[in-house]
Design a protein around this motif. Structure first.
Motif, PDB file in Angstrom:
ATOM      1  N   ARG A 193      57.792  12.424  74.438  1.00  0.00           N
ATOM      2  CA  ARG A 193      58.279  13.738  74.840  1.00  0.00           C
ATOM      3  C   ARG A 193      58.420  14.607  73.590  1.00  0.00           C
ATOM      4  N   ILE A 194      58.028  15.865  73.703  1.00  0.00           N
ATOM      5  CA  ILE A 194      58.124  16.785  72.569  1.00  0.00           C
ATOM      6  C   ILE A 194      58.202  18.203  73.124  1.00  0.00           C
ATOM      7  N   ASN A 195      58.973  19.058  72.475  1.00  0.00           N
ATOM      8  CA  ASN A 195      59.025  20.438  72.921  1.00  0.00           C
ATOM      9  C   ASN A 195      58.019  21.280  72.144  1.00  0.00           C
ATOM     10  N   SER A 196      57.824  22.505  72.625  1.00  0.00           N
ATOM     11  CA  SER A 196      56.770  23.339  72.040  1.00  0.00           C
ATOM     12  C   SER A 196      57.096  23.743  70.610  1.00  0.00           C
ATOM     13  N   THR A 197      58.399  23.822  70.273  1.00  0.00           N
ATOM     14  CA  THR A 197      58.771  24.208  68.910  1.00  0.00           C
ATOM     15  C   THR A 197      58.245  23.204  67.895  1.00  0.00           C
ATOM     16  N   LEU A 198      58.501  21.921  68.118  1.00  0.00           N
ATOM     17  CA  LEU A 198      58.024  20.900  67.191  1.00  0.00           C
ATOM     18  C   LEU A 198      56.508  20.739  67.274  1.00  0.00           C
ATOM     19  N   ALA A 199      55.956  20.916  68.484  1.00  0.00           N
ATOM     20  CA  ALA A 199      54.491  20.815  68.621  1.00  0.00           C
ATOM     21  C   ALA A 199      53.801  21.866  67.762  1.00  0.00           C
ATOM     22  N   ARG A 200      54.351  23.104  67.730  1.00  0.00           N
ATOM     23  CA  ARG A 200      53.752  24.149  66.890  1.00  0.00           C
ATOM     24  C   ARG A 200      53.881  23.809  65.409  1.00  0.00           C
ATOM     25  N   ILE A 201      55.016  23.219  65.031  1.00  0.00           N
ATOM     26  CA  ILE A 201      55.187  22.832  63.628  1.00  0.00           C
ATOM     27  C   ILE A 201      54.133  21.800  63.229  1.00  0.00           C
ATOM     28  N   ASN A 202      53.824  20.871  64.155  1.00  0.00           N
ATOM     29  CA  ASN A 202      52.812  19.854  63.877  1.00  0.00           C
ATOM     30  C   ASN A 202      51.394  20.400  63.985  1.00  0.00           C
ATOM     31  N   GLY A 203      51.247  21.597  64.553  1.00  0.00           N
ATOM     32  CA  GLY A 203      49.928  22.202  64.632  1.00  0.00           C
ATOM     33  C   GLY A 203      49.104  21.786  65.822  1.00  0.00           C
TER      34      GLY A 203
ATOM     35  N   GLY B 269      50.554  14.850  53.424  1.00  0.00           N
ATOM     36  CA  GLY B 269      51.470  13.861  52.849  1.00  0.00           C
ATOM     37  C   GLY B 269      52.801  13.782  53.552  1.00  0.00           C
ATOM     38  N   VAL B 270      52.967  14.516  54.655  1.00  0.00           N
ATOM     39  CA  VAL B 270      54.250  14.515  55.371  1.00  0.00           C
ATOM     40  C   VAL B 270      54.416  13.255  56.206  1.00  0.00           C
ATOM     41  N   ALA B 271      53.333  12.733  56.774  1.00  0.00           N
ATOM     42  CA  ALA B 271      53.417  11.611  57.716  1.00  0.00           C
ATOM     43  C   ALA B 271      54.065  10.386  57.082  1.00  0.00           C
ATOM     44  N   GLY B 272      53.772  10.116  55.805  1.00  0.00           N
ATOM     45  CA  GLY B 272      54.320   8.922  55.159  1.00  0.00           C
ATOM     46  C   GLY B 272      55.839   8.908  55.110  1.00  0.00           C
ATOM     47  N   PRO B 273      56.491   9.924  54.513  1.00  0.00           N
ATOM     48  CA  PRO B 273      57.963   9.938  54.484  1.00  0.00           C
ATOM     49  C   PRO B 273      58.584   9.960  55.872  1.00  0.00           C
ATOM     50  N   VAL B 274      57.969  10.694  56.810  1.00  0.00           N
ATOM     51  CA  VAL B 274      58.511  10.738  58.171  1.00  0.00           C
ATOM     52  C   VAL B 274      58.450   9.358  58.809  1.00  0.00           C
ATOM     53  N   GLU B 275      57.299   8.673  58.663  1.00  0.00           N
ATOM     54  CA  GLU B 275      57.172   7.328  59.228  1.00  0.00           C
ATOM     55  C   GLU B 275      58.188   6.372  58.609  1.00  0.00           C
ATOM     56  N   GLN B 276      58.424   6.494  57.323  1.00  0.00           N
ATOM     57  CA  GLN B 276      59.397   5.623  56.664  1.00  0.00           C
ATOM     58  C   GLN B 276      60.790   5.802  57.272  1.00  0.00           C
ATOM     59  N   SER B 277      61.177   7.048  57.548  1.00  0.00           N
ATOM     60  CA  SER B 277      62.480   7.306  58.163  1.00  0.00           C
ATOM     61  C   SER B 277      62.530   6.762  59.586  1.00  0.00           C
ATOM     62  N   LEU B 278      61.440   6.955  60.352  1.00  0.00           N
ATOM     63  CA  LEU B 278      61.407   6.453  61.726  1.00  0.00           C
ATOM     64  C   LEU B 278      61.490   4.936  61.757  1.00  0.00           C
TER      65      LEU B 278
ATOM     66  N   ARG C  83      69.837  10.999  58.480  1.00  0.00           N
ATOM     67  CA  ARG C  83      70.194  12.405  58.643  1.00  0.00           C
ATOM     68  C   ARG C  83      69.768  13.228  57.421  1.00  0.00           C
ATOM     69  N   ASP C  84      69.580  14.519  57.681  1.00  0.00           N
ATOM     70  CA  ASP C  84      69.344  15.519  56.633  1.00  0.00           C
ATOM     71  C   ASP C  84      68.155  15.161  55.738  1.00  0.00           C
ATOM     72  N   ALA C  85      67.068  14.721  56.351  1.00  0.00           N
ATOM     73  CA  ALA C  85      65.844  14.475  55.582  1.00  0.00           C
ATOM     74  C   ALA C  85      65.117  15.808  55.383  1.00  0.00           C
ATOM     75  N   LEU C  86      64.737  16.091  54.155  1.00  0.00           N
ATOM     76  CA  LEU C  86      64.067  17.352  53.825  1.00  0.00           C
ATOM     77  C   LEU C  86      62.553  17.173  53.899  1.00  0.00           C
ATOM     78  N   ILE C  87      61.910  18.070  54.627  1.00  0.00           N
ATOM     79  CA  ILE C  87      60.449  18.064  54.744  1.00  0.00           C
ATOM     80  C   ILE C  87      59.938  19.388  54.194  1.00  0.00           C
ATOM     81  N   GLU C  88      59.050  19.327  53.214  1.00  0.00           N
ATOM     82  CA  GLU C  88      58.445  20.522  52.639  1.00  0.00           C
ATOM     83  C   GLU C  88      56.933  20.406  52.740  1.00  0.00           C
ATOM     84  N   ALA C  89      56.329  21.418  53.346  1.00  0.00           N
ATOM     85  CA  ALA C  89      54.877  21.409  53.567  1.00  0.00           C
ATOM     86  C   ALA C  89      54.465  22.827  53.914  1.00  0.00           C
ATOM     87  N   PRO C  90      53.166  23.122  53.895  1.00  0.00           N
ATOM     88  CA  PRO C  90      52.702  24.449  54.326  1.00  0.00           C
ATOM     89  C   PRO C  90      53.086  24.721  55.774  1.00  0.00           C
ATOM     90  N   ASP C  91      53.520  25.946  56.044  1.00  0.00           N
ATOM     91  CA  ASP C  91      53.951  26.320  57.385  1.00  0.00           C
ATOM     92  C   ASP C  91      52.738  26.735  58.200  1.00  0.00           C
TER      93      ASP C  91
END
Length: 684
Positions: free
Chosen positions: A347-357, A375-384, A395-403
């Motif tokens: 399940r995912i909402n449109s807000t996060l879907a747009r962020i993922n492209g 390079g975002v997938a690696g840190p996100v997967e590690q947290s998951l 909590r409070d994981a920082l993600i920085e990438a092109p918008d």
């Protein structure tokens, strides 16, 4: 069973008088029953139930009826007895062959008893006895077959009544109608459903149908309510006259026999069913068995209908909940998703879907690496994975990438948390993502403004020191002139007070700038005496404030320690000036020094209004510690004095606190450790 051969009987036996078959059965009644019971037990073997009195049940009466039939003819044989006996056997789980074998054993026991006693029956009686026994077996077989056929036909018709999936009330009325069609003596029948602590007539056919529908009987009251409470059948011989029948329409209809059964789902009571007759005072065994079959079928349908209703309600509630969840997900201003153990998006909402492209539909069933690039997938997967392995949130994981939505650099704050069932089973990981790019830009702009302000303050403070020294030196030289009049000398004193105050302010500004820009206020420790330092500060301030009593009280002999003398005098000066500003006019400011084992305790006390409670949490913050003029403050300051006090005390690994009240005034307490504590020590 055959008559004995006349050639094998001697003349003596022929001359003896023979017994009648009826007399033999009556004379050996108890012995025959004992022999038969033993024979049956040997035949049944391991199938014998724990309760054995059921074996005899109707046999004593049946044997007596057999004697009457041998004596008076077939019409004396009580048909009701063998039917009742057969029904009882079938209720105990026996089949028709076993019932027929019981009669064969009875025939064998009679023959064996005749041979054992050496007695002979009167001519024809043995044949009549055999005919009666055959009649018993034949009628039993016929009764059993007819009853089975009747029940099967009724059940088949009841099954037909359910083919079009009718509602519960219609289904129950169809089942009751099939009962009335098969049992001719039944004139009315109904089903009472349990609702709370009452039985409510929900389906009825036959007499007084419309009058009884909806009537209620409390559980425990009347014949039906008491039967429901005790989970047992009930029988009333004359319903029209029995006061226990609480349904008045049944009494007015002139019913005679009324029979009821509880509707059960295992141990759970569903309701009661009853059937009534206007013509019969009792129902036949076959009608009773048929009614049992109908109520069992009705109980099963009711339980199944309730289960379907609960499932339907649960499905509707689940659909409603999912619809609310979807609405909430779409309306939420943050990105939200749920992923399973394989990190597939469920399940995912449109807000996060747009962020993922990608679109929402593209995410469903796809993995993290398929939807998140770079390079975002690696840190996100590690947290998951960490959430799945530990069961604790990240909590409070920082993600920085092109918008991908707005372009340029993007920043998001993500929280990952376990999603569990009410039983604690881990289903997957929930994700919330908040866009903090605007916040980051605002934060950077604010920090830039703060840095510029602090740099400006530092430069201003540094550049003001030289002209201020010149003013102070000039005022000092003017004060040395011997022939100054009183007015001029008072003006010189005002200049010296103002320059002293400006000097302290500039020192505070420079120290503040060092603490914020240069990594902290520098200190140079040396062994000094706290009394000498404090007395010197108070003497200097007494010159500036000659009209205000500044006193020092010392307790203890050893007041030496390793401190920065300039910083100690700066702390005391700031605290005393602060006390002078906020104390009542002409009241003294008291400074006390107390020698303790590891610390020297400095206290500065003044009389005056207590500090407002809302200021206390921010008293030592820069630019916030001083009270404003509209709140009664006689002097406006930058609000850096107490902040500098706190910073200097922290550098010395000490502590500072304040106590204030209407009676005690305001007391600032500073603890100065004599020697630097070990690294990592936290002050109390």
């Amino acid at each position: 069973m055959q008559e004995p051969d006349s050639h094998s009987v001697d003349e003596h036996a022929r001359s003896e008088p023979r017994l009648s078959g009826a007399e033999f059965l009556r004379a050996n009644h108890d012995v025959l029953l004992t022999d038969w019971q033993q024979a049956v037990l040997e035949h049944l073997g391991h199938k014998v139930p724990a309760r054995q009195p059921w074996l005899i049940d109707h046999l004593p009466e049946l044997l007596s009826s057999l004697a009457d039939a041998v004596e008076h003819g077939p019409e004396a044989l009580d048909e009701r007895l063998e039917m009742v006996h057969t029904v009882a056997r079938l209720d105990e789980g026996f089949d028709l062959g076993e019932v027929a074998h019981e009669y064969a054993l009875l025939r064998r026991c009679i023959l064996h008893r005749l041979e054992t006693q050496g007695q002979w029956l009167r001519s024809g009686d043995l044949t009549r006895m055999e005919v009666m026994l055959d009649r018993l077996v034949t009628r039993t077989m016929t009764f059993f077959w007819e009853m089975k056929q009747r029940i099967l036909q009724t059940l088949d018709r009841m099954a037909e009544a359910t083919l079009d999936d009718p509602d519960m009330e219609t289904l129950l009325e169809r089942l009751l109608t099939r009962l009335m069609e098969a049992a001719l003596t039944v004139n009315t029948a109904a089903v009472m459903m349990l609702e709370g602590d009452e039985l409510v007539v929900r389906a009825a056919v036959g007499l007084v149908t419309d009058e009884v529908k909806g009537l209620r009987v409390s559980v425990g009251q009347g014949v039906s309510g008491l039967a429901a409470l005790e989970r047992r059948p009930f029988f009333v011989r004359s319903a029209s006259t029995d006061p226990r029948v609480l349904l008045e329409p049944l009494r007015r209809a002139g019913l005679r026999a009324l029979y009821g059964l509880p509707l059960m789902d295992g141990e759970r009571l569903l309701g009661m069913a009853y059937m009534g007759s206007r013509t019969a005072f009792a129902f036949s065994d076959s009608d009773v068995r048929l009614f049992h079959a109908v109520t069992e079928r009705a109980s099963g349908h009711i339980a199944q209908a309730e289960l379907h209703a609960r499932e339907h309600a649960a499905r509707k509630e689940a659909e409603r909940s999912l619809a609310l969840l979807d609405s909430m997900l779409e309306a939420a201003p943050v990105g939200i998703a749920f992923q399973d153990h394989e990190l597939r998006y469920l399940r995912i909402n449109s807000t996060l879907a747009r962020i993922n492209g990608h679109s929402v539909e593209e995410h469903r069933g796809r993995t993290l690496h398929e939807m998140v690039s770079g390079g975002v997938a690696g840190p996100v997967e590690q947290s998951l994975r960490q959430v799945l392995e530990t069961g604790r949130p990240v909590r409070d994981a920082l993600i920085e990438a092109p918008d991908p939505v707005h372009g340029g650099p993007g920043a998001w704050r993500a929280d990952y948390f376990p999603v569990r069932t009410p039983g604690g089973v881990l289903l997957g990981v929930g994700v919330t993502v908040v866009d903090i790019a605007d916040h980051k830009r605002a934060e950077a702009a604010l920090q830039q403004a703060i840095d510029f302000r602090e740099e400006l303050i530092a430069v201003l403070g540094h550049d003001l020191r030289n002209p201020l020294h010149a003013v102070n030196a000039s005022a000092f030289m003017l004060g040395k002139v011997p022939d100054l009049d009183t007015t001029a000398r008072r003006s010189v004193d005002r200049i010296r007070k103002a320059t002293a105050r400006m000097t302290r302010m500039i020192n505070d500004i420079l120290d503040f700038a060092r603490s914020r820009l240069g990594g902290g206020i520098p200190v140079t420790r040396q062994r000094v005496n706290m009394v000498e330092l404090c007395q010197g500060v108070l003497d200097e301030l007494q010159v500036v404030y000659p009209e205000r009593p500044l006193t020092l009280e010392v307790s203890g002999d050893d007041l030496w320690g390793e401190w920065d003398p300039d910083r100690v005098t700066q702390v005391l000066g700031n605290l005393v000036v602060n006390a002078l500003q906020h104390a009542r006019n002409d009241t003294p400011v008291l400074t006390t020094l107390t020698a303790e084992v590891t610390d020297v305790v400095m206290r500065v006390c003044n009389e005056g209004d207590p500090i407002p409670e809302e200021l206390l949490p921010h008293l030592f913050d820069p630019f916030k510690g001083s009270r404003q003029p509209e709140q009664g403050n006689k002097h406006r300051s930058l609000g850096l004095g107490l902040y500098i006090v706190s910073e200097i005390v922290q550098v010395h690994q000490g502590s500072v606190r304040v106590e204030t009240g209407p009676e005690q005034g305001t007391i600032f307490t500073v603890r100065w450790p004599r020697v630097p504590p070990p690294r990592g020590y936290l002050p109390p």
